[in-house]
Motif scaffolding. Sequence first.
Motif, PDB file in Angstrom:
ATOM      1  N   ILE A  94      46.862  47.152  49.225  1.00 43.69           N
ATOM      2  CA  ILE A  94      46.716  46.069  48.377  1.00 43.69           C
ATOM      3  C   ILE A  94      45.241  45.603  48.911  1.00 43.69           C
ATOM      4  N   ASP A  95      44.297  45.585  47.898  1.00 43.69           N
ATOM      5  CA  ASP A  95      43.230  44.908  48.078  1.00 43.69           C
ATOM      6  C   ASP A  95      42.702  43.698  47.453  1.00 43.69           C
ATOM      7  N   CYS A  96      42.925  42.648  48.120  1.00 46.34           N
ATOM      8  CA  CYS A  96      42.832  41.334  47.541  1.00 46.34           C
ATOM      9  C   CYS A  96      41.277  40.662  47.678  1.00 46.34           C
ATOM     10  N   GLY A  97      40.603  40.698  46.612  1.00 46.25           N
ATOM     11  CA  GLY A  97      39.080  40.318  46.686  1.00 46.25           C
ATOM     12  C   GLY A  97      38.555  41.622  46.562  1.00 46.25           C
ATOM     13  N   SER A  98      38.471  42.624  45.432  1.00 45.21           N
ATOM     14  CA  SER A  98      37.883  44.021  45.641  1.00 45.21           C
ATOM     15  C   SER A  98      36.372  43.795  45.111  1.00 45.21           C
ATOM     16  N   ASN A  99      35.877  42.751  44.820  1.00 45.09           N
ATOM     17  CA  ASN A  99      34.505  42.634  44.404  1.00 45.09           C
ATOM     18  C   ASN A  99      34.068  43.707  43.495  1.00 45.09           C
ATOM     19  N   ILE A 100      32.945  44.578  43.987  1.00 45.78           N
ATOM     20  CA  ILE A 100      32.519  45.566  43.047  1.00 45.78           C
ATOM     21  C   ILE A 100      33.152  47.128  43.518  1.00 45.78           C
ATOM     22  N   GLY A 101      34.022  47.024  44.563  1.00 49.32           N
ATOM     23  CA  GLY A 101      34.907  48.090  44.741  1.00 49.32           C
ATOM     24  C   GLY A 101      34.328  48.927  45.945  1.00 49.32           C
ATOM     25  N   ILE A 116      46.423  52.543  45.580  1.00 52.10           N
ATOM     26  CA  ILE A 116      45.778  51.166  45.743  1.00 52.10           C
ATOM     27  C   ILE A 116      45.816  50.152  44.581  1.00 52.10           C
ATOM     28  N   ILE A 117      46.190  48.743  44.938  1.00 50.08           N
ATOM     29  CA  ILE A 117      46.099  48.061  43.796  1.00 50.08           C
ATOM     30  C   ILE A 117      44.641  47.118  44.534  1.00 50.08           C
ATOM     31  N   GLY A 118      44.014  46.906  43.351  1.00 52.44           N
ATOM     32  CA  GLY A 118      42.849  45.906  43.881  1.00 52.44           C
ATOM     33  C   GLY A 118      42.916  44.791  42.837  1.00 52.44           C
ATOM     34  N   PHE A 119      42.916  43.548  43.323  1.00 55.08           N
ATOM     35  CA  PHE A 119      42.557  42.242  42.649  1.00 55.08           C
ATOM     36  C   PHE A 119      41.147  41.786  42.436  1.00 55.08           C
ATOM     37  N   GLU A 120      40.573  41.589  41.484  1.00 50.75           N
ATOM     38  CA  GLU A 120      39.178  40.994  41.707  1.00 50.75           C
ATOM     39  C   GLU A 120      39.256  39.899  40.429  1.00 50.75           C
ATOM     40  N   PRO A 121      39.164  38.656  40.438  1.00 58.11           N
ATOM     41  CA  PRO A 121      39.107  37.728  39.328  1.00 58.11           C
ATOM     42  C   PRO A 121      38.018  37.417  38.413  1.00 58.11           C
ATOM     43  N   ASP A 122      36.582  37.703  39.133  1.00 52.74           N
ATOM     44  CA  ASP A 122      35.324  37.683  38.663  1.00 52.74           C
ATOM     45  C   ASP A 122      34.980  38.604  37.309  1.00 52.74           C
ATOM     46  N   GLN A 123      34.876  38.229  36.259  1.00 52.23           N
ATOM     47  CA  GLN A 123      34.713  39.182  35.110  1.00 52.23           C
ATOM     48  C   GLN A 123      33.510  40.012  35.235  1.00 52.23           C
ATOM     49  N   LYS A 124      32.649  39.548  35.987  1.00 44.77           N
ATOM     50  CA  LYS A 124      31.188  40.298  35.917  1.00 44.77           C
ATOM     51  C   LYS A 124      31.428  41.480  37.150  1.00 44.77           C
ATOM     52  N   ASN A 145      42.680  41.892  36.980  1.00 46.15           N
ATOM     53  CA  ASN A 145      41.411  41.019  36.839  1.00 46.15           C
ATOM     54  C   ASN A 145      42.018  39.634  37.032  1.00 46.15           C
ATOM     55  N   LYS A 146      42.590  39.515  38.022  1.00 44.98           N
ATOM     56  CA  LYS A 146      43.264  38.128  38.399  1.00 44.98           C
ATOM     57  C   LYS A 146      42.854  37.715  39.957  1.00 44.98           C
ATOM     58  N   ALA A 147      43.029  36.356  40.101  1.00 44.81           N
ATOM     59  CA  ALA A 147      42.983  35.772  41.537  1.00 44.81           C
ATOM     60  C   ALA A 147      44.324  36.074  41.957  1.00 44.81           C
TER      61      ALA A 147
END
Length: 282
Positions: A94-101, A116-124, A145-147
């Motif tokens: 589990i990757d919390c804060g994946s950014n651009i990957g 893998i589950i990746g979380f990234e809240p920022d749309q861009k 696409n969530k924090a």
Amino acid sequence: MAHYPRSFVKTHVLGNAVAKTGNMTLLSHYCKYIAGYIGSQEFLSKQCLQAHHDTLLDYKINFFSYYDLQHLFHEIFTHEIYAFSPDTQEPFIIDCGSNIGISILYFKTVYPRAHIIGFEPDQKAFALLSKNIKQNKLDNVQLINKAVADHEGEITFYSNPDQNVTTRMNMVSNQLGCTQETRVQATKLSGVINRPVDFLKMDIEGAETQVFQELADSGKLSLVKNIVLEYHHHMHDSNRDNLSVLLGILEKHGFGYQLHVDRDGSFKPKTEQFPLIYAYKK
């Protein structure tokens, strides 16, 4: 460091590393070479081109700037801050804060069969993250696409309106010029943990203590085997010293840990620090 043509490195260095020692040493050899290239004037001079895509380790990567790609690559691939030794060939990560990957590319390089589950809240950032996973045809990767937080709903992030760089986002305004307010969806991390987690990576800009408390309260922390998290010390309040709260949660639930902090100059009171905490189930 000598700079050889990439074809030579792939044929000789990588070939020998695969034949003799396997994937981890292969990655180490290749990263030492690429790190020389990525820190060179040849690489950094591309800044002026305003380019937003390149190829590294045979991955097609979209990004915001070469400066940030260099930073992410050195941390994740060269220094391997997220290396761990799973008990299976198909680790659940589990990757919390994946950014651009870039972290997910690393996990898939070392553990190709990882789930893998990746979380990234920022749309861009999420847009580039999704593109990087899709165009490199990485399977068994779920992106959200969530924090992660200690509650469901919305939380506020802050960014610098003059910089298109999500690595400078945080949860506190007036930090690094971050004055632009953005509301993002948040969810409890415990909601996706329904089986043993081989590795939990967390870089969530200051919410780590609350998230770990929620994991502990829900009973899901007992399912996690290995953790690497970035702790944001003095980020919210320079007078607040509560690292012991997070470490206490880990200790209470049977984790040992190591701390790593880059040393830069003399000690200064109330200074922000971002130590990495490596935790492992005893």
